[in-house]
Design an enzyme around this catalytic site. Sequence first.
Site, PDB file in Angstrom:
ATOM      1  N   GLY A   1     -17.561  -2.515  -9.297  1.00  0.00           N
ATOM      2  CA  GLY A   1     -16.524  -2.806 -10.294  1.00  0.00           C
ATOM      3  C   GLY A   1     -15.163  -2.939  -9.631  1.00  0.00           C
TER       4      GLY A   1
ATOM      5  CG  PHE B   1     -22.770   0.589  -4.172  1.00  0.00           C
ATOM      6  CD1 PHE B   1     -23.758   0.758  -3.210  1.00  0.00           C
ATOM      7  CD2 PHE B   1     -21.691  -0.230  -3.872  1.00  0.00           C
ATOM      8  CE1 PHE B   1     -23.668   0.121  -1.974  1.00  0.00           C
ATOM      9  CE2 PHE B   1     -21.591  -0.866  -2.638  1.00  0.00           C
ATOM     10  CZ  PHE B   1     -22.584  -0.695  -1.689  1.00  0.00           C
TER      11      PHE B   1
ATOM     12  CE1 TYR C   1      -3.363  -2.650  -0.132  1.00  0.00           C
ATOM     13  CE2 TYR C   1      -3.775  -2.377   2.195  1.00  0.00           C
ATOM     14  CZ  TYR C   1      -4.048  -2.995   1.003  1.00  0.00           C
ATOM     15  OH  TYR C   1      -5.026  -3.969   0.945  1.00  0.00           O
TER      16      TYR C   1
ATOM     17  CB  SER D   1     -13.601  -2.728  -2.321  1.00  0.00           C
ATOM     18  OG  SER D   1     -12.319  -2.216  -2.563  1.00  0.00           O
ATOM     19  N   PRO D   2     -15.952  -2.592   0.584  1.00  0.00           N
ATOM     20  CG  PRO D   2     -16.273  -2.016   2.820  1.00  0.00           C
ATOM     21  CD  PRO D   2     -15.198  -2.306   1.821  1.00  0.00           C
TER      22      PRO D   2
HETATM   23  N1  NAP Z   1      -6.993  -7.890  -0.083  1.00  0.00           N
HETATM   24  C1  NAP Z   1      -7.079  -7.149  -1.160  1.00  0.00           C
HETATM   25  O1  NAP Z   1      -6.760  -7.562  -2.276  1.00  0.00           O
HETATM   26  C2  NAP Z   1      -7.582  -5.750  -1.023  1.00  0.00           C
HETATM   27  C3  NAP Z   1      -7.828  -4.955  -2.150  1.00  0.00           C
HETATM   28  C4  NAP Z   1      -8.294  -3.658  -1.958  1.00  0.00           C
HETATM   29  C5  NAP Z   1      -8.505  -3.163  -0.680  1.00  0.00           C
HETATM   30  N2  NAP Z   1      -8.223  -3.936   0.406  1.00  0.00           N
HETATM   31  C6  NAP Z   1      -8.438  -3.450   1.799  1.00  0.00           C
HETATM   32  O2  NAP Z   1      -9.784  -3.032   1.879  1.00  0.00           O
HETATM   33  C7  NAP Z   1      -9.845  -1.703   2.376  1.00  0.00           C
HETATM   34  C8  NAP Z   1     -11.061  -1.039   1.816  1.00  0.00           C
HETATM   35  O3  NAP Z   1     -10.950  -0.882   0.404  1.00  0.00           O
HETATM   36  P1  NAP Z   1     -11.560   0.406  -0.315  1.00  0.00           P
HETATM   37  O4  NAP Z   1     -10.907   1.628   0.183  1.00  0.00           O
HETATM   38  O5  NAP Z   1     -11.558   0.145  -1.765  1.00  0.00           O
HETATM   39  O6  NAP Z   1     -13.059   0.309   0.294  1.00  0.00           O
HETATM   40  P2  NAP Z   1     -14.367   1.153   0.305  1.00  0.00           P
HETATM   41  O7  NAP Z   1     -14.705   1.381   1.736  1.00  0.00           O
HETATM   42  O8  NAP Z   1     -15.347   0.425  -0.521  1.00  0.00           O
HETATM   43  O9  NAP Z   1     -14.060   2.534  -0.419  1.00  0.00           O
HETATM   44  C9  NAP Z   1     -13.581   3.636   0.286  1.00  0.00           C
HETATM   45  C10 NAP Z   1     -13.519   4.803  -0.651  1.00  0.00           C
HETATM   46  O10 NAP Z   1     -14.868   5.173  -1.005  1.00  0.00           O
HETATM   47  C11 NAP Z   1     -15.071   6.535  -0.661  1.00  0.00           C
HETATM   48  N3  NAP Z   1     -16.451   6.751  -0.286  1.00  0.00           N
HETATM   49  C12 NAP Z   1     -17.289   7.628  -0.887  1.00  0.00           C
HETATM   50  N4  NAP Z   1     -18.482   7.602  -0.347  1.00  0.00           N
HETATM   51  C13 NAP Z   1     -18.440   6.721   0.650  1.00  0.00           C
HETATM   52  C14 NAP Z   1     -19.400   6.258   1.598  1.00  0.00           C
HETATM   53  N5  NAP Z   1     -20.638   6.742   1.617  1.00  0.00           N
HETATM   54  N6  NAP Z   1     -19.039   5.337   2.494  1.00  0.00           N
HETATM   55  C15 NAP Z   1     -17.780   4.830   2.473  1.00  0.00           C
HETATM   56  N7  NAP Z   1     -16.813   5.242   1.604  1.00  0.00           N
HETATM   57  C16 NAP Z   1     -17.146   6.165   0.694  1.00  0.00           C
HETATM   58  C17 NAP Z   1     -14.091   6.820   0.456  1.00  0.00           C
HETATM   59  O11 NAP Z   1     -13.832   8.208   0.509  1.00  0.00           O
HETATM   60  P3  NAP Z   1     -13.605   8.944   1.922  1.00  0.00           P
HETATM   61  O12 NAP Z   1     -12.277   8.525   2.415  1.00  0.00           O
HETATM   62  O13 NAP Z   1     -13.656  10.382   1.556  1.00  0.00           O
HETATM   63  O14 NAP Z   1     -14.732   8.544   2.818  1.00  0.00           O
HETATM   64  C18 NAP Z   1     -12.882   6.025   0.001  1.00  0.00           C
HETATM   65  O15 NAP Z   1     -12.161   6.731  -0.991  1.00  0.00           O
HETATM   66  C19 NAP Z   1      -8.501  -1.081   1.987  1.00  0.00           C
HETATM   67  O16 NAP Z   1      -8.138   0.014   2.810  1.00  0.00           O
HETATM   68  C20 NAP Z   1      -7.574  -2.243   2.180  1.00  0.00           C
HETATM   69  O17 NAP Z   1      -7.214  -2.337   3.542  1.00  0.00           O
HETATM   70  C21 NAP Z   1      -7.783  -5.216   0.252  1.00  0.00           C
END
Ligand code: NAP
Length: 306
Positions: free
Chosen positions: A221, A227, A52, A216-217
Site C-alpha cells: 500500500g 508485507f 526528508y 519502498s521495496p
Molecule cells: N522517490 C520517492 O518518491 C520515494 C518515496 C518513498 C521512499 N523513497 C526512498 O526509498 C527508501 C525506502 O523507502 P521505505 O523506507 O518506505 O522502504 P522499505 O525498505 O520498504 O521500508 C522500510 C521500513 O520497513 C521496516 N521493516 C520492517 N520489517 C522489515 C524487513 N523485514 N525488512 C526491511 N524493512 C523492514 C523498516 O524498519 P527497520 O528500520 O526497523 O528495519 C523500515 O521502517 C527511502 O529511504 C527513500 O530513500 C523514495
Amino acid sequence: MKKIQLGKSDFQVPTIAVGCMRINGLKAHEAEQFVKGAMDLGANFFDHADIYGNGTCEEVFSQAVQMDSSVREKMIIQSKCGIRPDVSFDFSKEHILSSVDGSLKRLKTDYLDVLLLHRPDALVEPEEVAEAFDELENAGKVRHFGVSNQNPRQIMLLQKYVKQPILANQLQLSITNATMISQGQHVNMLDDLAINRDGSVLDFCRLNDITIQPWSPFQYGWFEGTFLDNDKFPELNAVINKIAGKYQVSNTTIAMAWLLRHPASMQPVTGTMNLGRLKDCVKAADIKISREEWYEIFMASGNNLP
Ligand SMILES: NC(=O)c1ccc[n+]([C@@H]2O[C@H](COP(=O)([O-])OP(=O)(O)OC[C@H]3O[C@@H](n4cnc5c(N)ncnc54)[C@H](OP(=O)(O)O)[C@@H]3O)[C@@H](O)[C@H]2O)c1
C-alpha cells in the site's frame, strides 16, 4: 557488493542503494553506526531528498559521518528536489537551484553525484529544467541527473529539452506493489490487472537504458507497513519463507532477490535503519532465484496469469 551501470552512463553504482528517509529517527551515535556499517558492507550509495525530515535527514547523515572530503570521496550521494513543504510541486529553475544549494549545505559537500526530480510538477516548463541542469552541471554541483515517479511521456518531454541523459527513474515497486510488472501479463484483457497505470514505464526504461530504482521495496500500500511476517499476506509469506529456507537466508533477502531477479537490472532503495536487515538486503545481490521461484512469489502476492 555487485555493481551496475547507472542508466546509459559508465557510472558504476552498487546494486543496492541505502535510502535515508528514516535516518532522522536515529540518535546521533546510532546514525553513525548505521552509515559507517553500511559503507563497510559496500553499500556506499545513499539516497536522500531535500524534503526528508524537512532537511533534517541530510543533516543527521552528514553529522553522523563527520563529513569531510576524505569521507565524501568514499561515498555516492543522490538527492532529490521538486517537492515543497508547503504542499506544492516545483520544477522551476529558481527552486531547483536553491534546493540543491540547500542539500549541499546540509550534506556538507560541494557536489551531488546524482540529482533526481522528485515528483512530476504539473506546471513543469522543461526549458527551465534544462537551464537549471546546465547551470548545476557547469558549476560542478551535480554530476548526473534522473527523475522519480515519472511516466514515459513525462520523461520524453523533459529529455526533449534537457541535454544530460536521464539515467534513473525512482518508482514505487515491491512484490505487493508491482502493477508495472503485472499489467504486462494481462495485455488487452478486461480484468483490473490489465489496467496500464504508468504508460508501460518498465518497458520504456529498459528500452531507453534508464535504471529503475524501486522505492519502498518491503512496503505494501502507501507506507502501510511491510508485507513480510504480516498476517495479511499468509500465502506470500509461506512461499517466501519456503524459498528462504532453501537458500538458507532470511525472508528479507528473498524479497529483495525477487526484485533483483528481474532482468531490467534495477537498483532497489532500502529503507531499513537496522544494520542486520541491511546486511540481509545486500546479501540478495549474490542470490539468483529461479524463474519458477520468481513466478511462485508473483502469484502468491495475488497476481494471476491468463
Ligand atoms: N522517490 C520517492 O518518491 C520515494 C518515496 C518513498 C521512499 N523513497 C526512498 O526509498 C527508501 C525506502 O523507502 P521505505 O523506507 O518506505 O522502504 P522499505 O525498505 O520498504 O521500508 C522500510 C521500513 O520497513 C521496516 N521493516 C520492517 N520489517 C522489515 C524487513 N523485514 N525488512 C526491511 N524493512 C523492514 C523498516 O524498519 P527497520 O528500520 O526497523 O528495519 C523500515 O521502517 C527511502 O529511504 C527513500 O530513500 C523514495
